[in-house]
Design an enzyme around this catalytic site. Structure first.
Site, PDB file in Angstrom:
ATOM      1  N   ASP A 225      68.659  97.547  17.892  1.00 27.47           N
ATOM      2  CA  ASP A 225      69.634  96.528  18.281  1.00 27.47           C
ATOM      3  C   ASP A 225      69.480  95.378  17.284  1.00 27.47           C
ATOM      4  OD1 ASP A 225      71.596  94.987  19.448  1.00 27.47           O
ATOM      5  OD2 ASP A 225      70.869  95.248  21.488  1.00 27.47           O
TER       6      ASP A 225
HETATM    7  C1  BGC Z   1      73.991  93.733  21.441  1.00 25.36           C
HETATM    8  C2  BGC Z   1      74.503  95.067  20.932  1.00 25.36           C
HETATM    9  C3  BGC Z   1      75.484  94.851  19.817  1.00 25.36           C
HETATM   10  C4  BGC Z   1      74.802  94.050  18.714  1.00 25.36           C
HETATM   11  C5  BGC Z   1      75.686  93.791  17.512  1.00 25.36           C
HETATM   12  C6  BGC Z   1      73.495  92.838  20.309  1.00 25.36           C
HETATM   13  O1  BGC Z   1      73.300  91.536  20.779  1.00 25.36           O
HETATM   14  O2  BGC Z   1      72.968  93.930  22.380  1.00 25.36           O
HETATM   15  O3  BGC Z   1      75.092  95.789  21.969  1.00 25.36           O
HETATM   16  O4  BGC Z   1      75.962  96.071  19.346  1.00 25.36           O
HETATM   17  O5  BGC Z   1      74.402  92.794  19.242  1.00 25.36           O
HETATM   18  O6  BGC Z   1      76.670  92.859  17.822  1.00 25.36           O
END
Ligand code: BGC
Length: 812
Positions: A225
């Site tokens: 993530d």
């Molecule tokens: C989220 C993800 C997301 C990523 C990119 C993170 O804060 O948990 O689901 O894909 O950011 O935006």
């Protein structure tokens, strides 16, 4: 080994350690690094899951907005979800995106969860099947889907650091199951969660080896993530975004001095190259051709209706006969302002939106009177200035001018925008030396009154009206979660009295600080009536109408990534509004517009309750189709709806000392309610549609082998007056089981269609896994020899048909 594998091996072998390590760290916020030495361009990623936002977080970069994932799952329609996935793939191609960051396969463990709207269901089987359908649709279009967030990321509170403590059997049977199904569906990417599981951060977790890459045979890429790689010990393949200080050069050093084996690096690179090959990143990006716009909007409209759940419908009030209405009142805070999606990284910027009010108006015959009042206000966040209220002081056109300045006032970049909201600028713009961001506009008051003028942003902020300072202070961040700061940054507001037609030049600015994001907004909320006046006006309209539609709900302000909800109560005084309207007019339909469960203390006071979820950009038309009977409300609840915040099986989301114990184990959602012997407001699986289904008979084999699964044959009749679709649900139970079990669990489902008065047969397949349990002693799936009860019906709380089946052996 396949030819492609040997080519990938050859390519990986041609890179040195530094090149390999660089490739495994992102090349920007939403793109990987390119590697010209192997002819690979950067792979472009984008959030997901209900649209393809693109690389920029910017309203100028528009995207189709699909219904929320709760709505997709509520359709229980894999074929429809696959078509939606294919539409997402076309959107991705239109926007030059190779890899979509979705679907979100975490479960609805708690209705308080901020990202509830972004996940499909509380049930692992329903999530697994809808998730796999989504993946097939996206990847069928040559775009990678990303199953996220692996694993046990069911809430937001302390999400960056907390550990979800989950026993092994629950992990296997409940939380890992949708990811296992995603791997079976051939998913090309898996994203790890921020949180840990049983004390181990997921970016460093052994679960990535077993079961993911080992037992399940997953050959795709594991991506972190965003920002979750915090050490060179991380076990993901790709660290995003990049560059990442713990990866890249540091990772190369760790390989050189033997802390990370070269073979591990090679495996990661091979996985990245395999993804590149799958999405076509060894070639030029494919032409940016998207879906046909009219077809796309038609599909989104169909999906909004297909996910809508009719919870109650006293005296058959719905569907309304549009031709018989002389006057209709459309009331509620979510009627004119469409709330189509939740907040956070899932948010996209649609080019157009059909509100419930627009949709209903368009569906009415000429001459029908439509009255509207919002009745209450629910938004506490300020509203960015809108083009209708303001003009750009430099161009004179509706909108604002945004400038990015250095400390000595040199202008780095200028943007003219329609509304007073500024986000990230294109990464290609050189922002070296950025010091201040400012927004200017001229506000024109259409009538006299007190406006609330505001500035949204962190750090040193300033707000001026005609050169007079209204705000000047340092605003400290309220969280260390970057998404929270992006989605819900602090704001300051000041009252300003304006005369009829008066113009005032407004300036909002902030000093840029790394880590505070670049969000800045200039807001202006027009004068409003008092709450008592607004409520009285709405009730008055309701009293004089032939039928009333009240649209209540939440918004991205209340349901978002970055925080959990503290209550399921509808924001503001919406409960009082519904009760007052229902008392004034018995022909009241309440439309609930939310991503997840809300409390409905008035649910016995109104004739019909229709749940529309966050319905996506065409939601207003989809809603009108359902209200006036052009489409059936096709949805069934993917999650149990409680009647109170402290319901008996409603887990909270607050970690204790950094640990969130999944104490309910296997018994989440409806399973928990059944174990407690308690009745929720509405059961998992419930939804009325416009048919009237009788469950007549069920047939199952007498005996089955444990590794086979079996088919259930059910006979139904639609004794209603309309053609209708029903979801036949099959649950299993195992009285007297030697192992702990849910009271009953979903084992299969299938749709059936029939015209009025018609009798139909349907086959529901129960997979072998539905009979199995994970043995922590033997570390494998086992079946229990003996009799299982098979129950079939329209929801987990209403199962009129039963039969028994005997499993003949225990699988070993
Ligand atoms: C989220 C993800 C997301 C990523 C990119 C993170 O804060 O948990 O689901 O894909 O950011 O935006």
């Amino acid at each position: 080994m396949t030819t492609i594998d040997s080519i990938l091996d050859h390519l990986a072998a041609s890179l040195d350690t530094a090149q390999k390590a660089r490739l495994l760290s992102g090349g920007g916020v939403f793109r990987t690094s390119a590697e010209p030495a192997v002819g690979m361009r950067a792979i472009v990623t984008s959030d997901g899951p209900i649209g393809v936002r693109g690389e920029r977080w910017d309203e100028a970069d528009t995207a189709l907005a699909l219904p929320s994932c709760t709505a997709m799952a509520a359709s229980w329609d894999e074929e429809l979800v696959t078509r939606l996935g294919a539409l997402l793939a076309a959107e991705a191609r239109r926007k030059g995106v190779d890899m979509l960051l979705g679907p979100t396969l975490n479960l609805h463990r708690s209705p308080f969860a901020g990202r509830h709207f972004e996940c499909f269901a509380e049930d692992p089987l329903l999530t697994a099947r809808i998730g796999a359908a989504y993946i097939r649709g996206v990847q069928g279009g040559g775009v990678a889907a990303t199953a996220k967030h692996f694993v046990a990321n069911e809430s937001e509170t302390e999400r960056l650091t907390m550990s979800a403590d989950v026993d092994e059997r629950t992990l296997r049977e409940v939380y890992l199951a949708p990811f296992e199904a995603a791997v079976d569906a051939g998913v090309w990417a898996v994203m790890t969660a921020y949180n840990g599981v049983n004390g181990e951060p997921m970016a460093e977790s052994r679960l990535l080896d077993e079961p993911l890459k080992g037992e399940w045979g997953y050959d795709g890429l594991v991506v972190s993530d965003w920002g979750a790689v915090r050490s060179t010990d991380a076990t993901v393949d790709l660290a995003m975004p990049g560059p990442n200080e713990h990866w890249g050069e540091r990772l190369a050093d760790a390989v050189r001095d033997g802390r990370v084996p070269e073979s591990v690096l090679d495996d990661r690179v091979r996985r990245l190259l395999r993804l590149a090959e799958r999405v076509g990143a060894f070639e030029e990006a494919p032409p940016a051709v998207g879906a046909d716009p009219a077809e796309a909007r038609g599909l989104l409209r169909e999906a909004a209706a297909a996910g809508a759940v009719l919870l109650t419908n006293r005296d058959g009030l719905l569907p309304l006969d549009a031709t018989a209405l002389r006057r209709i009142a459309v009331i509620g805070p979510n009627a004119a302002t469409a709330r189509i999606q939740g907040g956070g990284s899932a948010a996209v910027f649609p080019a157009s939106v059909v509100s419930p009010l627009d949709g209903i108006r368009a569906a009415l015959p000429a001459g029908t009177v439509l009255d509207h009042a919002s009745g209450v206000r629910t938004s506490v966040r300020p509203r960015p200035v809108e083009p209708a209220d303001c003009r750009n002081p430099s161009t004179g056109a509706p909108g604002v001018r945004v400038r990015f300045l250095t400390a000595d006032g040199t202008v780095l970049h200028v943007e003219d925008r329609p509304s007073g909201r500024s986000f990230e600028v294109d990464e290609s713009v050189d922002m070296n030396g950025l010091h201040t961001i400012e927004i200017r506009t001229v506000l024109r008051a259409p009538s006299a009154g007190r406006w609330q003028i505001g500035v949204v942003g962190l750090g040193a902020v300033r707000l001026e009206a005609d050169g007079r300072q209204l705000v000047g202070e340092y605003v400290s961040p309220e969280s260390d979660d970057p998404t929270y700061l992006h989605v819900s940054p602090s704001f300051r507001q000041v009252g300003l009295d304006l005369a009829d037609g008066q113009e005032t030049e407004l300036l909002a600015c902030r000093v840029f600080e790394p880590g505070h994001g670049r969000v800045l907004a200039l807001t202006a909320d027009p004068p409003s009536a008092t709450p008592a006046e607004e409520l009285a006006a709405a009730v008055e309209l309701a009293r004089g109408a032939d039928a009333v539609v009240v649209v209540v709900g939440t918004s991205a302000e209340h349901e978002s990534e970055g925080f959990d909800r503290a209550t399921l109560r509808l924001p503001g005084e919406q409960d009082a509004l519904v009760s007052a309207v229902a008392a004034a007019n018995p022909a009241t339909v309440v439309v609930v517009n939310s991503g997840g469960p809300v409390l409905m203390p008035w649910r016995d006071e109104v004739a019909s309750v229709l749940l529309g979820w966050f319905p996506g950009q065409e939601g207003g038309d989809g809603l009108a189709d359902v209200l006036f009977g052009h489409a059936e409300p096709g949805g069934r609840l993917p999650t149990t709806w409680p009647a109170a915040d402290d319901g008996p099986a409603v887990p909270h989301t607050r970690p204790d000392g950094g640990r969130l114990a999944y104490r309910e184990g296997l018994h989440l959602g409806h399973r928990g309610w059944l174990r407690e012997g308690a009745t929720p407001a509405h059961w998992f699986g419930h939804g009325l549609g416009y048919g009237d289904w009788e469950y007549l008979a069920v047939e199952v084999p007498q005996q089955i082998a444990p590794d086979r699964g079996f088919s259930v044959r059910a006979v139904l009749r639609n004794s209603g007056t309309r053609r209708s679709r029903e979801i036949v649900q099959v649950y299993l139970s195992r009285p007297g089981s030697a192992v702990e079990r849910p009271v009953r669990w979903l084992a299969g489902f299938a749709p059936v269609h029939a015209g009025p008065g018609c009798r139909v047969e349907v086959q529901i397949d129960v997979p072998p896994r539905a009979l199995a349990h994970w043995s922590t002693d033997e570390r494998q799936w086992l079946a229990e020899k003996g009799v299982f009860t098979v129950l079939a019906g329209p929801s987990c709380g209403d199962l009129p048909l039963t039969a028994t089946v005997e499993v003949t052996a225990t699988r070993t």
